[in-house]
Structure formats: structure tokens, C-alpha cells
Design a protein around this motif. Sequence first.
Motif, PDB file in Angstrom:
ATOM      1  N   LEU A 199     -22.693  16.968   3.486  1.00  0.00           N
ATOM      2  CA  LEU A 199     -22.656  16.838   1.895  1.00  0.00           C
ATOM      3  C   LEU A 199     -21.226  16.904   1.363  1.00  0.00           C
ATOM      4  O   LEU A 199     -20.775  15.917   0.546  1.00  0.00           O
ATOM      5  N   THR A 200     -20.311  17.630   1.962  1.00  0.00           N
ATOM      6  CA  THR A 200     -18.896  17.847   1.496  1.00  0.00           C
ATOM      7  C   THR A 200     -18.022  16.610   1.831  1.00  0.00           C
ATOM      8  O   THR A 200     -17.388  15.854   0.970  1.00  0.00           O
TER       9      THR A 200
ATOM     10  N   PHE B 276     -18.968  14.025  -0.526  1.00  0.00           N
ATOM     11  CA  PHE B 276     -18.550  14.386  -1.833  1.00  0.00           C
ATOM     12  C   PHE B 276     -17.120  13.881  -1.925  1.00  0.00           C
ATOM     13  O   PHE B 276     -16.851  12.980  -3.057  1.00  0.00           O
ATOM     14  N   ASP B 277     -16.429  13.844  -0.920  1.00  0.00           N
ATOM     15  CA  ASP B 277     -14.969  13.659  -0.914  1.00  0.00           C
ATOM     16  C   ASP B 277     -14.909  11.770  -1.017  1.00  0.00           C
ATOM     17  O   ASP B 277     -14.068  11.443  -1.372  1.00  0.00           O
TER      18      ASP B 277
ATOM     19  N   ALA C 125     -16.898   9.905  -2.144  1.00  0.00           N
ATOM     20  CA  ALA C 125     -17.426   9.230  -3.347  1.00  0.00           C
ATOM     21  C   ALA C 125     -16.225   9.518  -4.244  1.00  0.00           C
ATOM     22  O   ALA C 125     -15.927   8.553  -4.938  1.00  0.00           O
ATOM     23  N   GLU C 126     -15.349  10.551  -4.306  1.00  0.00           N
ATOM     24  CA  GLU C 126     -14.514  10.677  -5.123  1.00  0.00           C
ATOM     25  C   GLU C 126     -13.301   9.838  -4.765  1.00  0.00           C
ATOM     26  O   GLU C 126     -12.367   9.505  -5.756  1.00  0.00           O
TER      27      GLU C 126
ATOM     28  N   SER D 239     -23.825  10.323 -10.853  1.00  0.00           N
ATOM     29  CA  SER D 239     -22.895  10.887 -10.239  1.00  0.00           C
ATOM     30  C   SER D 239     -22.667  10.160  -8.900  1.00  0.00           C
ATOM     31  O   SER D 239     -23.352   9.592  -8.117  1.00  0.00           O
ATOM     32  N   PRO D 240     -21.258   9.687  -8.763  1.00  0.00           N
ATOM     33  CA  PRO D 240     -20.649   8.987  -7.624  1.00  0.00           C
ATOM     34  C   PRO D 240     -21.263   9.696  -6.473  1.00  0.00           C
ATOM     35  O   PRO D 240     -21.662   8.960  -5.484  1.00  0.00           O
ATOM     36  N   PHE D 241     -21.362  11.079  -6.214  1.00  0.00           N
ATOM     37  CA  PHE D 241     -21.554  11.814  -5.118  1.00  0.00           C
ATOM     38  C   PHE D 241     -23.178  11.488  -4.770  1.00  0.00           C
ATOM     39  O   PHE D 241     -23.485  11.151  -3.829  1.00  0.00           O
ATOM     40  N   VAL D 242     -23.933  11.510  -5.793  1.00  0.00           N
ATOM     41  CA  VAL D 242     -25.369  11.077  -5.584  1.00  0.00           C
ATOM     42  C   VAL D 242     -25.503   9.657  -5.160  1.00  0.00           C
ATOM     43  O   VAL D 242     -26.393   9.507  -4.344  1.00  0.00           O
TER      44      VAL D 242
ATOM     45  N   VAL E  73     -17.016  23.082  -3.362  1.00  0.00           N
ATOM     46  CA  VAL E  73     -17.342  21.649  -2.890  1.00  0.00           C
ATOM     47  C   VAL E  73     -17.440  22.045  -1.135  1.00  0.00           C
ATOM     48  O   VAL E  73     -18.165  21.335  -0.719  1.00  0.00           O
TER      49      VAL E  73
ATOM     50  N   LEU F 201     -21.122  22.791   0.014  1.00  0.00           N
ATOM     51  CA  LEU F 201     -22.081  22.165  -0.538  1.00  0.00           C
ATOM     52  C   LEU F 201     -23.568  22.346   0.381  1.00  0.00           C
ATOM     53  O   LEU F 201     -24.535  22.634  -0.122  1.00  0.00           O
TER      54      LEU F 201
ATOM     55  N   SER G  77     -17.918  15.479  -9.734  1.00  0.00           N
ATOM     56  CA  SER G  77     -18.455  14.227  -9.422  1.00  0.00           C
ATOM     57  C   SER G  77     -19.929  14.041 -10.216  1.00  0.00           C
ATOM     58  O   SER G  77     -20.932  13.769  -9.843  1.00  0.00           O
ATOM     59  N   GLU G  78     -19.861  14.588 -11.360  1.00  0.00           N
ATOM     60  CA  GLU G  78     -20.858  14.529 -12.391  1.00  0.00           C
ATOM     61  C   GLU G  78     -22.313  15.305 -11.979  1.00  0.00           C
ATOM     62  O   GLU G  78     -23.198  15.138 -12.541  1.00  0.00           O
TER      63      GLU G  78
END
Lengths: 377, 377
Positions: free
Chosen positions: A38-39, A42-43, A45-46, A247-250, B35, B38, B218-219
Motif C-alpha cells: 500500500l505505501t 501511495f507513492d 500514485a503521488e 483518490s489517486p491512491f485508490v 503513510v 499503511l 492522496s484524498e
Amino acid sequence: MESLTELEQVALAAPINLADGHPRHMPTDGQRRIVDRLTELFDAAESEAFEQLEQRAQRAFLDSLGQRSAPLTDGRVFSLYSSSVATTVLATCLLRREARVALIHPTFDNIHDLLSGAVVLEPVAEEALAEADLGRLGRGAPTCLFVTTPNNPTGWLLDQERLERLASACAAAGHLLCLDTSFRGFDRRAQFDSYDVLERTGVDYVVIEDTGKLWPVSELKLAFVAVSAGLRDEFGHAVRDVLLSVSPFVLRVVEELAADAARGGLERLHALIARNRAATLAAVDDIEGIDVPDPDARVSVCRLRFESAAEADRVRRELAGAGVHVLPGQQFHWADPAQGGRDLRLAVARSPHVMDEALRRLRHVASRRSPVGEATR
Amino acid sequence: MESLTELEQVALAAPINLADGHPRHMPTDGQRRIVDRLTELFDAAESEAFEQLEQRAQRAFLDSLGQRSAPLTDGRVFSLYSSSVATTVLATCLLRREARVALIHPTFDNIHDLLSGAVVLEPVAEEALAEADLGRLGRGAPTCLFVTTPNNPTGWLLDQERLERLASACAAAGHLLCLDTSFRGFDRRAQFDSYDVLERTGVDYVVIEDTGKLWPVSELKLAFVAVSAGLRDEFGHAVRDVLLSVSPFVLRVVEELAADAARGGLERLHALIARNRAATLAAVDDIEGIDVPDPDARVSVCRLRFESAAEADRVRRELAGAGVHVLPGQQFHWADPAQGGRDLRLAVARSPHVMDEALRRLRHVASRRSPVGEATR
């Protein structure tokens, strides 16, 4: 009468929750490997442009379900938090159009509840939709059809031939065709290229696709709404009243889960659902007075039909007393609740050991018939 | 006229996006450590009862903003995907009540757009709200007030004394008081215990609290909606039309971010916003014809006021040409767009180097005055 989601909310705290259709089985190894990253996701996506990220997630999901002609590159697929939020956005569009809507009957009650504040609704049966018999929609003179396919709770669906017939009839009549395909992932028969069919008929359409029913990942989900060319600006404007972006992450998580689904995850899901449906049928097979009205369904919910509404009600209440929550049938029949009185709906997107324990308790409760006087009261 | 969110959407792909009020600065070390965890937070969320998890996240967030009397244990705080989704749910309640709503003017246009489909709206100025002068609401005979506090884009707010006066006046008149406090986190003057005030006056209320403006994650966000006792069932029923529950994982992440905010994260956020607001004021200080109408505001958006609407428009267009997107003022003045014609809104929840480069380009564009003939055209 409480809404189905209100009943589902009570069941959240139950020892065994077969009430809501949310995926609550154990993640597969493939899904677990995604959760372990997940981390990293996240990165990733950002560090990427949003538009590119969004389009890739939409592509991965829609391709995994056979929707290769979805109008992705034309700015006609919108990402939203959930299918219910998508339905509220659609409701505002229908309100502005002063639409009169023929809505599939039965179906999950919140679709009715979300639309009924905005527009006039009349029920249309699955059989009429299967035959594309718009003549049977008579009285309200609808300007729009709303179809849940595959349907919840019945599992009924528009296969390619039926969709083609219905979309053509809507195009000829000038009706807007709205589809909620949240349960598409469970049934290969719904995974033909719907957008190829829709675009060929020239019908005005809105299709609500949903990642939320498939993967047990703590409600990390999205809805993708695809619309015909003529509705792009109208729907897009209504979307922007509710959100700037998901959310970009989702999006990145959904992309990974869709890729896993395409690599065999979908087959594993189908095997689990088939196993739990078969176990349900086997559990009630020798109990007199219980029917399975949808033996051919493949969705993650399963109806049981009892001899009487009183017996269905008794079983549901005693089952809840035994720690197992299921849904009653009435609320699905939003135009005529009595039609659903004999039904209970069991969610089967559960781990086998949970399902088997629930079915053991169901057998116990259902076999213990109440005295005739009580059951017919 | 395009909506503000439609303009924000265009800016998502811009080299420098000062359009939307979403947090887009670098995460702090404390946020980064969250983060990095996660997957651990995902597993923790899955292993806990939902109700407990939800209440702890709500408590952590509301406590971090001083809202210690929020009615958490009474089932009167609801979790939703976002403040805009909360506003759509509120709209359905107001529709059922056939409410007539006095809505703060100016404010972000999507609040108007989401409510206007459901109810009749009339504008009410910040000054009238500050004085609790319900007599000035005259014509439409409103039954409900909707106040964004702190307000977007002005930063104006109801401090404790003003809220007490306004809530008492609403209680006496039988008006429902709705507050959108999405920007509360930025301003300590809004972090008194509002629920203590509201409960003491006995007013009917709905308060939309929002985690979404504060943390660059990330929203991943939620809205928490708190209601007075008399509205619990009504609002709860409307919530359940839209969702069964938010993501346990996101609740867990919000809890951690709120704890970090309470441990000093909020001060760091305030320092960043104060720094960027000061940099903005300094950047335009020696440019003739630019005013800062809200010098005392502390929210993460900052208005600049130009000599004429034509000049504001020129600067916005040329700034966009130079890669920097900001919002025009008209749409905030939903009842009379011309009132906002001279304003531009800059989002300042950005990393300092991004802010400084944007301000450098702004100085360049704003100093290059257009010929008088063009500016007054």
C-alpha cells in the motif's frame, strides 16, 4: 419499514453477517500481496499525472470485465466514490431532464430511494425488460429506463441479445437507458462488450460500473460511470458538483486489483461464490417448504423462498437470535413489498467456514417449524 | 459559466495549480511516518469492530479541533465519504422538510449547486450572520440557515460569541442551523467547543466537519456530520440511502493523522499557511491596484482584489498562460456574480517553493498592466 441498508447496519456488529452484499471473505494471496504494497502504491500514485493514472485504472478494470469498447479516451468515463454516489449524481441529471423513469422491479431499495426524491418512478418487471416490451411500460409514459444487470437480489441479467434488443427499442423510442452493472464481475454472461452493443444502437446511455462488490479490501472502491456522447457535458457538470477527483491512491489500488482479477483472481472469486451458492442449496435441499427461486444466478447474493411470509419472518428473526443476520425480501419489491414477503436474501461473498456455520444455524432454525397456528397468524 | 470545480479540474494538469483548496503541500515527517504504515493500519482496521473504530476516529479528529462536546456516543455523528456527499444527504433532508434556506453569500458555488436542486435558496451576507440579524432574511421567510464557517473564500467566521447569538436566534425562530466547518482546522478562533454552544441554545443543527482540507494524503478523507438529537433518525435514514459504512482503513488513517495533528501537526500546518499568506501579501504589496480584502483570514485560500473585473480577468488568463491556475471570484457570489468580478482566489496549501514560483509569475503578470483601453473594454 426500515431500509435494507439500515438493516445491514445493524448486522455489522452481528456474530455472523450475511446481510450486506459487500465482499467479506478472506483476501486471496494475490490480493494480500497488493495490500502488502500500500505505501509503495501511495507513492506511485503521488508521482504520476492524475489523468493518466485515472485512465489506466479505468482501463484495467473495464478490460478485466470485457468492456473493451468503453469510451475511455473520449472523456466519457467518470470516477466517483461509489455506485450510490453515482446514482445521486444521475438523479440530479434526471431531475433537470424532468425524466419519468421505469425502474426494474424488484431491485435493491436504495436505488429507488435515491431516485424517488428527484423523479417519478414506475416499476418494470424483468420479463418485460427481457422482451424489450416497452409497450408494457404504459401508464407513466416513461422517458428513461433504469435496469440493474445482473440484478440484485435475483441474479437475472441482460445478456448480449437482450441488451441489444432493449437498447434498440430505447433508441427508437428516444428513451435514456441507465444500467447499474455493479454485479457484472460475478457473471461471465454479463461480460460481453456492452459498450460495443450500446454504441451500435445509438441509444443515449448511462452505465454505472462498480469495483465495490468484488474485493475484500476495507471498502477501498470506486464507481466508474460511462455515458453516451450526448450526455458527456451534462453528466460531467453534475459530477463536478460532488467532487473534483477521487483518490489517486485508490485508483492505483483498483488498477492493481483489476490486474490481479484478470490474472485469475476473477476465476477464484467465481469459484468461491459457486461453492457458497452450492452449499446454500445443499443446506436447504431436504428441508420442506424452502425453494431456491434463482437456481441459475451467479451473483454474490442468494434468495431463499419460504412457504409463507410468516415463516420467512420467523426464520429471519430466529436466525438473528442465533447470531446470523440476513435480509428480508419485502424492501426489494419497492412498488409492492408483499411480493417479497416469502423471500430472504443471503450474502454469500463470505469465507467458506463462515458460510458453513451460518448454514448450519439456518438448517437448525428452518427445520424447527413453528406450530401452524403461529406460522399463519 | 463553468463551475469552480470544473475550473479546478482543468487546473489538475497545470504546471502550477493554485486553483483547488485541496492540500497539495509535501507531507510532514509525522504524516510521512503514517503513510509508511499503511499496510499495518489496514490490518489493524480489519481486526477491529467497526463501531469502535469509527467512534475512535471521530473522537480523535473532533478532539484535535476542540470539539469535545460533539455527540459521539449518542449515535449522532455520521461518517461519509466527503463534505460534498454530506451536503447531498443534507439536501435530501431539506427537500423532505420543504425547507426554505438562507445560504451564506458569497461561498463556494457547489454548496449552492447541490442545495438548489432540492430547495429554494436566498442569499444572506456575513454581516447579517455576524449580527444574528434574522430580520434581514425577510422575503423568502427561510426555515433554515446554512453557514460556511470559516467561510470559503473569505475566511470570515462565527466566533464563539457570534455562534451563540446566531444559534439562540435560530432556536427562538425555530430555524434549522446548518454549518459547514470544513475549514475549521485552519483557524484556532473556530476551535472553541461549538457543540457545547449549540446544545446549550437548544437549536436544531447539522454540522458538516471535514478532514479533507488538512492533510496531503492522496484524498484519503472523510466527512463527519453531527446533528442535534431531534434530527438523528431523519438524517441517519438519509445517510443509509447513500452508504452502509465508510472504509475502516480510511477511518484508521484519519485517526492517526488527527493524533499527529494534536501532537503539533496542526501548528506546523498553521505555520505553512501563515507563511504562504504572508508571502502572497508581500508579493502584491508594491503593485498598484491590488488589494487584499481579507487580511485577517487564516484559511488555506486567499483572495486578491483588483481595480476592475477586466484587470482581474486579464491577470487570471495571462497567469494561466504562464502555467499558474487560480480561480475567478464570480462563481463564489452565486446570487450576484458581478460582485466577485474583481477577485481572484489563490489556494495556499502548497509547498513554499511552489508558492514562491507562482507568486513570482503573478508579480510579472500583474505588473504588466494592459493598456487602459483594453482593461476597461
